[in-house]
Design an enzyme around this catalytic site. Structure first.
Site, PDB file in Angstrom:
ATOM      1  N   CYS A  72       0.857  -1.176   0.000  1.00 40.54           N
ATOM      2  CA  CYS A  72       0.000   0.000   0.000  1.00 40.54           C
ATOM      3  C   CYS A  72       0.901   1.237   0.000  1.00 40.54           C
ATOM      4  O   CYS A  72       2.040   1.193   0.480  1.00 40.54           O
ATOM      5  CB  CYS A  72      -0.878  -0.023   1.251  1.00 40.54           C
ATOM      6  SG  CYS A  72      -1.807   1.493   1.567  1.00 40.54           S
ATOM      7  N   HIS A  73       0.381   2.343  -0.521  1.00 39.38           N
ATOM      8  CA  HIS A  73       1.176   3.567  -0.547  1.00 39.38           C
ATOM      9  C   HIS A  73       1.582   4.013   0.851  1.00 39.38           C
ATOM     10  O   HIS A  73       2.627   4.665   1.033  1.00 39.38           O
ATOM     11  CB  HIS A  73       0.405   4.691  -1.251  1.00 39.38           C
ATOM     12  CG  HIS A  73       1.246   5.888  -1.550  1.00 39.38           C
ATOM     13  ND1 HIS A  73       1.351   6.956  -0.702  1.00 39.38           N
ATOM     14  CD2 HIS A  73       2.065   6.166  -2.605  1.00 39.38           C
ATOM     15  CE1 HIS A  73       2.180   7.852  -1.206  1.00 39.38           C
ATOM     16  NE2 HIS A  73       2.624   7.405  -2.356  1.00 39.38           N
ATOM     17  N   THR A  74       0.803   3.661   1.863  1.00 31.58           N
ATOM     18  CA  THR A  74       1.159   4.013   3.237  1.00 31.58           C
ATOM     19  C   THR A  74       2.476   3.356   3.649  1.00 31.58           C
ATOM     20  O   THR A  74       3.295   3.973   4.344  1.00 31.58           O
ATOM     21  CB  THR A  74       0.034   3.603   4.204  1.00 31.58           C
ATOM     22  OG1 THR A  74      -1.176   4.259   3.814  1.00 31.58           O
ATOM     23  CG2 THR A  74       0.367   3.982   5.638  1.00 31.58           C
ATOM     24  N   ARG A 125      -6.452   2.176  18.031  1.00 29.14           N
ATOM     25  CA  ARG A 125      -6.411   2.999  16.821  1.00 29.14           C
ATOM     26  C   ARG A 125      -4.973   3.087  16.316  1.00 29.14           C
ATOM     27  O   ARG A 125      -4.015   2.891  17.058  1.00 29.14           O
ATOM     28  CB  ARG A 125      -6.989   4.389  17.076  1.00 29.14           C
ATOM     29  CG  ARG A 125      -6.135   5.292  17.938  1.00 29.14           C
ATOM     30  CD  ARG A 125      -6.751   6.677  18.056  1.00 29.14           C
ATOM     31  NE  ARG A 125      -8.061   6.639  18.685  1.00 29.14           N
ATOM     32  CZ  ARG A 125      -8.803   7.734  18.874  1.00 29.14           C
ATOM     33  NH1 ARG A 125      -8.377   8.910  18.461  1.00 29.14           N
ATOM     34  NH2 ARG A 125      -9.989   7.641  19.474  1.00 29.14           N
ATOM     35  N   CYS A 172     -15.798   1.996  20.372  1.00 30.94           N
ATOM     36  CA  CYS A 172     -16.221   0.690  19.871  1.00 30.94           C
ATOM     37  C   CYS A 172     -17.698   0.429  20.147  1.00 30.94           C
ATOM     38  O   CYS A 172     -18.366  -0.251  19.366  1.00 30.94           O
ATOM     39  CB  CYS A 172     -15.358  -0.412  20.481  1.00 30.94           C
ATOM     40  SG  CYS A 172     -13.672  -0.490  19.809  1.00 30.94           S
ATOM     41  N   ARG A 209      -2.628  -2.390  -6.839  1.00 27.86           N
ATOM     42  CA  ARG A 209      -2.210  -3.255  -5.749  1.00 27.86           C
ATOM     43  C   ARG A 209      -1.321  -4.354  -6.317  1.00 27.86           C
ATOM     44  O   ARG A 209      -1.680  -5.025  -7.295  1.00 27.86           O
ATOM     45  CB  ARG A 209      -3.408  -3.885  -5.027  1.00 27.86           C
ATOM     46  CG  ARG A 209      -4.045  -2.946  -3.999  1.00 27.86           C
ATOM     47  CD  ARG A 209      -3.044  -2.616  -2.889  1.00 27.86           C
ATOM     48  NE  ARG A 209      -3.614  -1.749  -1.881  1.00 27.86           N
ATOM     49  CZ  ARG A 209      -3.541  -0.414  -1.902  1.00 27.86           C
ATOM     50  NH1 ARG A 209      -2.959   0.189  -2.922  1.00 27.86           N
ATOM     51  NH2 ARG A 209      -4.048   0.305  -0.914  1.00 27.86           N
ATOM     52  N   CYS A 255      -7.099  -3.039   4.011  1.00 28.82           N
ATOM     53  CA  CYS A 255      -6.764  -1.613   3.985  1.00 28.82           C
ATOM     54  C   CYS A 255      -7.408  -0.913   2.809  1.00 28.82           C
ATOM     55  O   CYS A 255      -8.344  -0.157   2.940  1.00 28.82           O
ATOM     56  CB  CYS A 255      -5.252  -1.401   3.948  1.00 28.82           C
ATOM     57  SG  CYS A 255      -4.775   0.324   3.733  1.00 28.82           S
ATOM     58  N   CYS A 301     -14.352   0.082  24.548  1.00 30.52           N
ATOM     59  CA  CYS A 301     -14.270   1.521  24.770  1.00 30.52           C
ATOM     60  C   CYS A 301     -15.502   2.233  24.210  1.00 30.52           C
ATOM     61  O   CYS A 301     -16.336   1.637  23.525  1.00 30.52           O
ATOM     62  CB  CYS A 301     -12.999   2.088  24.143  1.00 30.52           C
ATOM     63  SG  CYS A 301     -12.999   2.087  22.327  1.00 30.52           S
ATOM     64  N   CYS A 353     -11.098   3.258  17.869  1.00 31.21           N
ATOM     65  CA  CYS A 353     -10.884   2.560  19.138  1.00 31.21           C
ATOM     66  C   CYS A 353      -9.829   3.260  19.998  1.00 31.21           C
ATOM     67  O   CYS A 353      -8.740   3.589  19.524  1.00 31.21           O
ATOM     68  CB  CYS A 353     -10.446   1.124  18.843  1.00 31.21           C
ATOM     69  SG  CYS A 353     -10.043   0.148  20.312  1.00 31.21           S
ATOM     70  N   CYS A 359     -11.422  -2.973  20.167  1.00 31.25           N
ATOM     71  CA  CYS A 359     -11.363  -3.672  21.456  1.00 31.25           C
ATOM     72  C   CYS A 359     -12.740  -4.132  21.901  1.00 31.25           C
ATOM     73  O   CYS A 359     -12.862  -5.017  22.741  1.00 31.25           O
ATOM     74  CB  CYS A 359     -10.727  -2.770  22.513  1.00 31.25           C
ATOM     75  SG  CYS A 359     -11.786  -1.393  23.065  1.00 31.25           S
ATOM     76  N   HIS A 390       0.791  -4.055   6.011  1.00 31.14           N
ATOM     77  CA  HIS A 390      -0.423  -4.009   6.835  1.00 31.14           C
ATOM     78  C   HIS A 390      -1.657  -4.467   6.076  1.00 31.14           C
ATOM     79  O   HIS A 390      -2.758  -4.427   6.618  1.00 31.14           O
ATOM     80  CB  HIS A 390      -0.646  -2.589   7.367  1.00 31.14           C
ATOM     81  CG  HIS A 390      -0.912  -1.568   6.298  1.00 31.14           C
ATOM     82  ND1 HIS A 390       0.098  -1.036   5.532  1.00 31.14           N
ATOM     83  CD2 HIS A 390      -2.062  -1.001   5.857  1.00 31.14           C
ATOM     84  CE1 HIS A 390      -0.409  -0.176   4.668  1.00 31.14           C
ATOM     85  NE2 HIS A 390      -1.732  -0.142   4.834  1.00 31.14           N
ATOM     86  N   GLU A 391      -1.478  -4.917   4.853  1.00 32.90           N
ATOM     87  CA  GLU A 391      -2.610  -5.343   4.022  1.00 32.90           C
ATOM     88  C   GLU A 391      -2.353  -6.805   3.663  1.00 32.90           C
ATOM     89  O   GLU A 391      -1.507  -7.102   2.826  1.00 32.90           O
ATOM     90  CB  GLU A 391      -2.631  -4.463   2.767  1.00 32.90           C
ATOM     91  CG  GLU A 391      -3.898  -4.506   1.981  1.00 32.90           C
ATOM     92  CD  GLU A 391      -3.913  -3.411   0.925  1.00 32.90           C
ATOM     93  OE1 GLU A 391      -3.856  -3.759  -0.274  1.00 32.90           O
ATOM     94  OE2 GLU A 391      -3.973  -2.223   1.285  1.00 32.90           O
TER      95      GLU A 391
END
Length: 367
Positions: free
Chosen positions: A48-50, A118, A106, A360, A178, A103, A114, A100, A70-71
């Site tokens: 991902c670009h992130t 988060r 959530c 992707r 993502c 909270c 969250c 979670c 993360h994907e």
């Protein structure tokens, strides 16, 4: 996989040793999961670009050495103390923001931010004990947004894993963790994977006109597959693009979605919506020192500006339902996947992304 429960696992991972330098395939040690943690065997991941943004160290205090990613999609190998919702063998999507379920966020139907889980791009360790689960020769290798999926095995907080239908093809639904979760006229700023996902959503929702805005004209033709009906390149006009869009749409578009992270695009996305009812949604992540500036009359004329985070999805609650949409053929994912490489070729994925050639790129662990 049961023979590895409670033991350190040695596996391959693509490690970023320093900002902007090619990732190196290393043998890493992955510790067993602690309380409320899960160790996952990653089968497929995607770039991902992130990942690229933080690999270049543009958005935070640099944390290296680090395992990005993360994907992804994988299978639970083992669970730590207190984990009851998952068991070894379950198919899961790791998610960079968690749920979670306890909270105020959530428990609210209006938020997915969250308090506990988060996204935190600066933290490179686990919440439980402030330590990394990755190491090489005893030296810690840091986590990224709690997922670190550029590794054959990773350890993730249980609240950042969505259990999914085991029949779902992991090499397709992995991108749901993502990039693809997000009768009127809609303007989409940025026709990368996130922007095209927004266009697809607008198409499914019945938008009559979807105007794609991008500086790269090579993105225009592929975007037609995602429902984009018209295209605007800001470089083709002498006046601001928000004025161009307002002229095209009789005073302004009904909705706009900004997916680039460019502060100028964010301002344009807000200022191009129609007064009285227009809504602009910011999705892209800006640079940390950016400031949003617009004339207050844009707000007083009843234009609405809002942001969204992960499409407002609660990952554990909502992602399984999105997977089922794909299984029912209500959602197309294949057209987002433009390239595929093995883990050993992961730097090719970065090259594709940096050249603007990929939406992707799937990275297979077993290739």
């Amino acid at each position: 996989m049961s023979s590895t429960v409670g033991k350190v696992i040695c596996c391959k991972a693509a490690v970023a040793w320093e900002a902007g330098k090619p990732l190196v395939l290393e043998e890493v040690e992955v510790a067993p999961p602690q309380a409320m943690e899960v160790r996952v065997k990653i089968l497929v991941t995607a770039l991902c670009h992130t990942d690229v943004y933080f690999w270049e160290a543009k958005g935070q205090t640099p944390v290296f050495p680090r395992i990005f990613g993360h994907e992804a999609a994988g299978i639970v190998e083992s669970v730590g103390e207190g984990v009851t919702e998952l068991k070894p063998g379950d198919h899961v999507l790791p998610v960079f923001t968690g749920e979670c379920k306890e909270c105020r966020h959530c428990k609210s139907e209006e938020s997915n931010m969250c308090d506990l889980l988060r996204i935190n791009t600066d933290r490179g360790v686990m919440l439980n004990d402030g330590k990394s689960r990755f190491s090489i020769n005893g030296k810690p290798i840091y986590h990224f947004v709690g997922t670190s999926t550029f590794s054959e095995y990773t350890v993730v907080h249980v609240g950042c894993l969505a259990k999914i239908n085991p029949a779902a093809p992991l090499d397709k639904v992995c991108i749901l963790s993502c990039g693809v979760s997000t009768g009127s006229t809609v303007a989409i700023f940025g026709l990368g994977a996130v922007g095209l996902a927004a266009a697809e959503g607008a198409r499914i929702a019945g938008a009559s006109r979807i105007i794609g805005v991008d500086l790269n004209p090579e993105r225009f033709l592929p975007a037609k597959k995602f429902g984009v009906t018209e295209f605007v390149n800001p470089k083709d006009y002498e006046k601001p693009v928000q004025e161009v869009l307002a002229d095209m749409a009789g005073g302004g578009v009904d909705r706009s979605v900004e997916c680039t992270g460019s502060i100028s695009a964010m301002i344009s996305a807000f200022e191009c919506v129609h007064d009285g009812w227009g809504v602009a949604v910011l999705v892209g992540v800006p640079n940390k020192d950016d400031a949003f500036k617009t004339h207050p009359m844009n707000l007083l004329s009843e234009k609405t500006l809002k942001g969204t985070f992960f499409g407002n999805y609660k990952p554990r609650t909502d992602l399984p339902n999105v997977v089922e949409m794909y299984m029912r053929k209500e959602l197309e994912l294949e057209k987002f996947i433009t390239h595929e490489v093995s883990l050993s070729e992961i730097n090719k994925a970065f090259e594709y992304m940096l050249r603007g050639e990929s939406l992707r790129c799937i990275i297979r662990m077993d290739a």
